[in-house]
Design an enzyme around this catalytic site. Sequence first.
Site, short mmCIF file in Angstrom:
data_model
loop_
_atom_site.label_atom_id
_atom_site.label_comp_id
_atom_site.label_asym_id
_atom_site.label_seq_id
_atom_site.Cartn_x
_atom_site.Cartn_y
_atom_site.Cartn_z
N ALA A 125 0.83 -1.21 0.00
CA ALA A 125 0.00 0.00 0.00
C ALA A 125 0.86 1.25 0.00
O ALA A 125 0.53 2.24 0.64
CB ALA A 125 -0.92 0.00 1.21
N ARG B 198 -45.26 35.82 30.79
CA ARG B 198 -45.46 36.64 29.60
C ARG B 198 -46.16 37.93 30.05
O ARG B 198 -46.79 37.98 31.11
CB ARG B 198 -46.31 35.91 28.56
CG ARG B 198 -47.69 35.56 29.02
CD ARG B 198 -48.40 34.63 28.06
NE ARG B 198 -49.76 34.36 28.49
CZ ARG B 198 -50.43 33.26 28.24
NH1 ARG B 198 -49.85 32.30 27.56
NH2 ARG B 198 -51.68 33.10 28.64
N ARG C 75 -3.14 8.66 -10.72
CA ARG C 75 -4.31 8.75 -11.59
C ARG C 75 -5.57 9.12 -10.82
O ARG C 75 -6.57 9.53 -11.43
CB ARG C 75 -4.53 7.42 -12.33
CG ARG C 75 -3.53 7.19 -13.46
CD ARG C 75 -3.66 5.79 -14.02
NE ARG C 75 -5.02 5.49 -14.48
CZ ARG C 75 -5.44 4.28 -14.79
NH1 ARG C 75 -4.63 3.24 -14.67
NH2 ARG C 75 -6.68 4.09 -15.21
N GLY D 249 -0.49 -9.23 -17.12
CA GLY D 249 0.46 -10.31 -17.28
C GLY D 249 -0.26 -11.61 -17.57
O GLY D 249 -1.28 -11.90 -16.94
N ALA E 83 -48.66 28.85 27.17
CA ALA E 83 -48.12 29.19 25.86
C ALA E 83 -47.53 30.59 25.87
O ALA E 83 -48.02 31.49 26.54
CB ALA E 83 -49.22 29.09 24.81
N TYR F 299 -36.93 22.95 19.16
CA TYR F 299 -35.50 22.66 19.35
C TYR F 299 -35.28 22.22 20.79
O TYR F 299 -35.62 22.93 21.74
CB TYR F 299 -34.63 23.88 19.06
CG TYR F 299 -33.18 23.66 19.44
CD1 TYR F 299 -32.39 22.76 18.73
CD2 TYR F 299 -32.62 24.32 20.52
CE1 TYR F 299 -31.08 22.54 19.07
CE2 TYR F 299 -31.29 24.10 20.88
CZ TYR F 299 -30.53 23.20 20.15
OH TYR F 299 -29.22 22.97 20.50
N LYS G 130 -4.04 6.87 -2.34
CA LYS G 130 -5.09 6.13 -3.04
C LYS G 130 -5.81 5.16 -2.11
O LYS G 130 -7.04 5.05 -2.15
CB LYS G 130 -4.49 5.39 -4.23
CG LYS G 130 -5.46 4.49 -4.96
CD LYS G 130 -4.88 3.89 -6.21
CE LYS G 130 -3.77 2.92 -5.93
NZ LYS G 130 -3.35 2.19 -7.15
#
Length: 461
Positions: free
Chosen positions: A13, A443, A19, A143, A426, A369, A26
């Site tokens: 390796a 609130r 290429r 080969g 809410a 979230y 590689k």
Amino acid sequence: MENNVGSIAVILAAGAGTRMKSRKPKVLHEICGKPMLQHVIDQATILKTEKTVVVIGYQGESVKETIGNTVEYVYQREQLGTGHAVMQAQSYFENYKGNVLLLYGDTPLISAETLKKFIQYHEDKELHTTVLTAEVEDATGYGRIIRNAQGQVEAIVEHKDATEEQLKIKEINSGMYYFNAELLNHALSKINNDNNQGEYYITDVIEILNKEGYKIGGYVVENDAEIQGINSRVQLAEAENYMRKKINEHWMDQGVTMLDPHSTYIQKGVSIGQDTLIYPGVHLEGETTIGTECTIGANSRIVSSTIADDVEIQYSTILNSTVDSQAKIGPYAYIRPNSHIGEGAKIGDFVEIKNATMGKGSKASHLTYVGDAEVGAGVNLGCGTVFVNYDGYKKHKTVVGDNVFVGCNTNLIAPVEVKEGAYIAAGSTITQEVPSKSLAIARARQVVKEGWVEKRNTKEK
């Protein structure tokens, strides 16, 4: 591996792979989620070789860092041929009484099953060396295997050196060998670089041993795709397609349904239970485990996560997390790392969970979230709930007890705790602990000014 003597795997390796036109080696380019070199190492591991030695060169430190310390490494400082590369590992087998299995880091499709048959052939025929060969229609560039009248390998002739008659031979050399270690040491001492390239070739070992009368065989691989080397991005893509097809076929054989295997991407480390249904465009990556009777909806991506039985996931992403049985995820949910979704929980559309637990039966149905949090069982998080976990310097944790009801458009400013059974109105922004079974309203009081619009319009005139 049921061979009578042990074996050492040597994997070459060291090449740069020009290429590939890449800045990284590689052999580190990935196929189905693993570097191609790792695929070869994995096959040697399945064979239970006594030792695996990887010959590295180009960006060797990067190879070592990526692959880790499960193998031995030697350096080939100069690229002087395959024979020279094997010589670099010689210290591992110079006094070894077993065999040497020579493999290549850029042939990731070779399978342990094929290598077992290869080795068994070597033993059954009582050979001194065996070459792994293939029969192909187009042998250009390879080969050629020259056999004698007894069928033994007599020589390996490179394409450029072959005669017209030899060029007609369809049996080619894969470059993979199984050597008697003592004979390999002996032959390596005799090879030279007296050729146009000035390199040492491992094929010369075959010629030397043949001339000395040793028995050299050739085992023809059943599927020539397994010996294909990867030298370009095109070949990389072809190998990816081949391996992906094999992986998908394996899981379908195990009882998994894929509506479109051609568009389903499953990496090597994934496990899937029976009767799971996988829709098109799904990506299952890393060390992911999917249970039985799950539904993985189209275009979902799951990475290194554990999904229990009977889970439904639609158009969602899950990263390094756990989802318990009968949970429903999505569509368009984003489960980020270190999250745990409890049994029967519901994570709906456009909900993001990060480093958080959602207890059994809890729900975050949409537009929410949940970050750095511990959410108990039976909790309802209303639409638009935000766990405000970052103060500009560091993250803080929010704890929500069992059976809490959080109204829509609520901000929970961490660090904060909402105790069991509490309700939050809410539109609240919660900055202090909410006691058990209480109602928190945080609130501004609604003010209505009747006739305000007419007065405004009069002023403008």
